[in-house]
Design a protein around this motif. Structure first.
Motif, PDB file in Angstrom:
ATOM      1  N   GLY A 446       0.825  -1.202   0.000  1.00 25.81           N
ATOM      2  CA  GLY A 446       0.000   0.000   0.000  1.00 25.81           C
ATOM      3  C   GLY A 446       0.859   1.251   0.000  1.00 25.81           C
ATOM      4  O   GLY A 446       2.040   1.234   0.360  1.00 25.81           O
ATOM      5  N   TYR A 447       0.245   2.353  -0.399  1.00 21.22           N
ATOM      6  CA  TYR A 447       0.936   3.628  -0.619  1.00 21.22           C
ATOM      7  C   TYR A 447       1.906   4.001   0.499  1.00 21.22           C
ATOM      8  O   TYR A 447       3.041   4.410   0.256  1.00 21.22           O
ATOM      9  CB  TYR A 447      -0.117   4.728  -0.798  1.00 21.22           C
ATOM     10  CG  TYR A 447       0.417   6.128  -0.707  1.00 21.22           C
ATOM     11  CD1 TYR A 447       1.085   6.724  -1.781  1.00 21.22           C
ATOM     12  CD2 TYR A 447       0.256   6.883   0.452  1.00 21.22           C
ATOM     13  CE1 TYR A 447       1.580   8.014  -1.702  1.00 21.22           C
ATOM     14  CE2 TYR A 447       0.751   8.174   0.545  1.00 21.22           C
ATOM     15  CZ  TYR A 447       1.406   8.732  -0.532  1.00 21.22           C
ATOM     16  OH  TYR A 447       1.905  10.011  -0.440  1.00 21.22           O
ATOM     17  N   GLU A 448       1.467   3.898   1.752  1.00 19.78           N
ATOM     18  CA  GLU A 448       2.271   4.371   2.865  1.00 19.78           C
ATOM     19  C   GLU A 448       3.549   3.559   3.069  1.00 19.78           C
ATOM     20  O   GLU A 448       4.477   4.007   3.731  1.00 19.78           O
ATOM     21  CB  GLU A 448       1.452   4.364   4.164  1.00 19.78           C
ATOM     22  CG  GLU A 448       0.199   5.233   4.119  1.00 19.78           C
ATOM     23  CD  GLU A 448      -1.026   4.478   3.620  1.00 19.78           C
ATOM     24  OE1 GLU A 448      -2.138   5.004   3.790  1.00 19.78           O
ATOM     25  OE2 GLU A 448      -0.865   3.377   3.048  1.00 19.78           O
ATOM     26  N   THR A 449       3.573   2.337   2.502  1.00 22.51           N
ATOM     27  CA  THR A 449       4.739   1.458   2.656  1.00 22.51           C
ATOM     28  C   THR A 449       5.676   1.518   1.457  1.00 22.51           C
ATOM     29  O   THR A 449       6.781   0.962   1.510  1.00 22.51           O
ATOM     30  CB  THR A 449       4.299  -0.008   2.834  1.00 22.51           C
ATOM     31  OG1 THR A 449       3.809  -0.518   1.587  1.00 22.51           O
ATOM     32  CG2 THR A 449       3.224  -0.128   3.910  1.00 22.51           C
ATOM     33  N   TRP A 450       5.265   2.147   0.375  1.00 21.27           N
ATOM     34  CA  TRP A 450       6.077   2.157  -0.839  1.00 21.27           C
ATOM     35  C   TRP A 450       7.405   2.859  -0.599  1.00 21.27           C
ATOM     36  O   TRP A 450       7.459   3.909   0.086  1.00 21.27           O
ATOM     37  CB  TRP A 450       5.343   2.866  -1.973  1.00 21.27           C
ATOM     38  CG  TRP A 450       4.123   2.153  -2.463  1.00 21.27           C
ATOM     39  CD1 TRP A 450       3.759   0.852  -2.243  1.00 21.27           C
ATOM     40  CD2 TRP A 450       3.091   2.730  -3.270  1.00 21.27           C
ATOM     41  NE1 TRP A 450       2.574   0.572  -2.848  1.00 21.27           N
ATOM     42  CE2 TRP A 450       2.125   1.702  -3.497  1.00 21.27           C
ATOM     43  CE3 TRP A 450       2.868   3.985  -3.820  1.00 21.27           C
ATOM     44  CZ2 TRP A 450       0.980   1.919  -4.256  1.00 21.27           C
ATOM     45  CZ3 TRP A 450       1.731   4.208  -4.575  1.00 21.27           C
ATOM     46  CH2 TRP A 450       0.793   3.182  -4.789  1.00 21.27           C
ATOM     47  N   MET A 451       8.473   2.307  -1.158  1.00 16.89           N
ATOM     48  CA  MET A 451       9.767   2.962  -1.083  1.00 16.89           C
ATOM     49  C   MET A 451       9.671   4.330  -1.773  1.00 16.89           C
ATOM     50  O   MET A 451       9.276   4.432  -2.929  1.00 16.89           O
ATOM     51  CB  MET A 451      10.834   2.097  -1.761  1.00 16.89           C
ATOM     52  CG  MET A 451      12.240   2.649  -1.612  1.00 16.89           C
ATOM     53  SD  MET A 451      13.493   1.666  -2.510  1.00 16.89           S
ATOM     54  CE  MET A 451      13.313   0.073  -1.747  1.00 16.89           C
ATOM     55  N   GLY A 452      10.034   5.348  -1.049  1.00 22.44           N
ATOM     56  CA  GLY A 452       9.879   6.714  -1.564  1.00 22.44           C
ATOM     57  C   GLY A 452       8.796   7.459  -0.806  1.00 22.44           C
ATOM     58  O   GLY A 452       8.896   8.671  -0.609  1.00 22.44           O
TER      59      GLY A 452
END
Length: 479
Positions: A446-452
């Motif tokens: 999910g978005y909050e875990t994406w690298m960056g």
């Protein structure tokens, strides 16, 4: 002659006894400890940026064109005669550590308040401009310091209390399990288990991927005769939004701060009351009920409704607060060095292919080019970062500071494990370093875990929780 002499001797003897008694009284009074006095002061400073500065919070910043409502740095200083502490809550998306460091230098050179005893935090309004902008950073750090100087000047004998009340109707976990894999594609060419901000009311939604924290915590400060001086509240709600593009606004945090005073009896003709609303652990929480279809609102309508409700609930709990005229105060902090996430060879090759595609080529994910840039910056950047973790103590209340957009369950764990009777956490405090999921949430994607979006090692939250609990323990035992 003889009679007169006897009378004189009698008077001398009586006076001697009186002086002896008075001396004894004064001696006993001198031996009594001086009564401890708590002093408090609060102040605001305008931190509205110049027009033209870029409003951030989305993937494409755009210039600010109008000020809908001013932004402020709001400060509360507490002084118990032994220790001084302060809170500064700023209407901003997130303020980097270098801006806070500059403000601390001003404060250290201009006041006797130890800079390490100050908790500085951003509210996370998405209608403010970049704090580190060359045109804005000096103004911002200067005004933060000015708010502290003014609050120190405004100190007066005070009493303090705190409380909390639940309001679950405005907080929703925005990460959802879903039965539709198309909803869970990510910019790295894969598919996640959960989706941030899925389509509302969609039949494919299964359940939220995490909890909420419904509590509105607050600290109330009054003069000794009961006049409201300041109120600092905390709610784990990301932001509300509903702002016209190009307009600067403090979001519901600012509306609450302006309205709470009148609800608790603050008089506009007296020394100005300072209301403050900080952001709790809301990295995965927002104001959208994804289980139901949405209804369109007018601009600024929803944030006003949320602010009104939160203020009304605080005013309700305010009536039950028990005050103390002196409490122990404390501050403790620690630095933690974390590893920066880096793309492996496969991810680098994937994004190289993405960037080589023509503009008209089909996309696997609409933000794949954005994350190609973010991942490259992580690759080219430093291998680690050092963050400041902090806890302030007010009597049997502890307030933690975390410099990330922090997942709700982290705040709940700190509340559950604190040695203090009460606790809450202020996120985006003393820095701004992206999202902080838990290791379990990292596995879901999910978005909050994406690298960056998330920049630091996967187990960072475990390390942060351990250090904050250690700081709480030291403050609790007086170490």
């Amino acid at each position: 002659m003889l009679a007169t002499t006897h009378r004189q001797l009698a008077l001398i003897w009586i006076c001697g006894i009186c002086f002896t008694l008075l001396g004894s009284v004064y001696s006993e009074a001198a031996d009594q400890p001086t009564e401890k006095v708590l002093k408090a002061g609060a102040a605001t400073c305008n931190i509205t940026p110049p027009l033209g500065e870029a409003i951030i919070g989305g993937f494409k910043p755009f210039p600010s064109e109008k000020v809908h409502d001013d932004l402020h740095a709001r400060c509360l200083v507490l002084d118990n005669g032994e220790t001084k502490i302060a809170f500064v809550i700023c209407d901003n998306l997130g303020i980097t550590e270098d801006v806070y460091r500059s403000a601390r230098k001003f404060i250290e050179s201009e006041t006797d308040l130890p800079p390490e005893n100050i908790m500085m935090a951003a509210t996370h309004t998405h209608s403010a401009t970049r704090a580190s902008s060359p045109k804005y950073r000096e103004l911002l750090s200067r005004r933060i310091a000015d708010s502290v100087r003014l609050a120190l000047k405004n100190r007066e004998p005070a009493k303090i209390g705190w409380g909390g009340i639940d309001e679950p109707s405005e907080v929703f976990n925005r990460r959802w399990f879903t039965s539709n894999p198309e909803f869970c594609k990510n910019p790295f060419g894969g598919t996640d288990t959960v989706r941030m901000n899925p389509p509302r009311g969609n039949a494919a939604l299964v359940k939220p991927a995490g909890p909420i924290d419904p509590e509105i915590s607050f600290i109330s400060v009054q003069s000794l005769d009961g006049r409201p001086l300041a109120l600092l509240a905390n709610y784990s709600l990301h932001y509300v939004g509903g702002v016209k593009k190009g307009e600067i606004s403090a979001d519901y945090f600012g509306i609450f701060s302006e309205k709470i005073g009148s609800l608790i009896g603050a008089k506009p003709d007296r020394r100005p009351f300072v209301g403050m609303l900080s952001n709790g652990t809301s990295g995965d929480i927002n104001n959208i009920n994804f289980s139901k279809p949405g209804k369109r609102k007018q601009l600024y309508e929803k944030m006003t409704q949320v602010a009104d409700l939160v203020a009304a609930r605080v005013a309700e709990a305010y009536k039950k607060v028990k005050y103390q005229t002196w409490v122990p105060l404390g501050a403790a902090s620690s630095e933690l060095t974390l590893k920066i996430r880096k793309p492996d060879a496969a991810m680098q090759a994937y994004f190289k292919k993405v960037l080589a595609q023509p503009a008209e080529a089909p996309q696997y994910h609409r933000y794949e080019s954005n994350y190609a840039g973010r991942v490259q910056r992580l690759l080219d950047g430093p291998d680690e970062m050092t963050v400041m973790l902090q806890v302030l103590r007010i009597g049997d209340l502890s307030i933690a500071a975390i410099p990330f957009e922090t997942f709700c369950e982290i705040g709940l764990e700190l509340k559950d494990k604190t040695p203090f009777r009460d606790a809450f956490t202020i996120e985006l405090a003393n820095g701004y370093n992206g999202y902080l999921p838990t290791p379990a949430q990292h596995k879901l994607g999910g978005y909050e875990t994406w690298m960056g979006t998330n920049r630091v090692q996967i187990d960072a939250s475990d390390k942060i929780i351990a250090i904050i609990l250690d700081l709480m323990g030291k403050l609790h035992t007086g170490q």
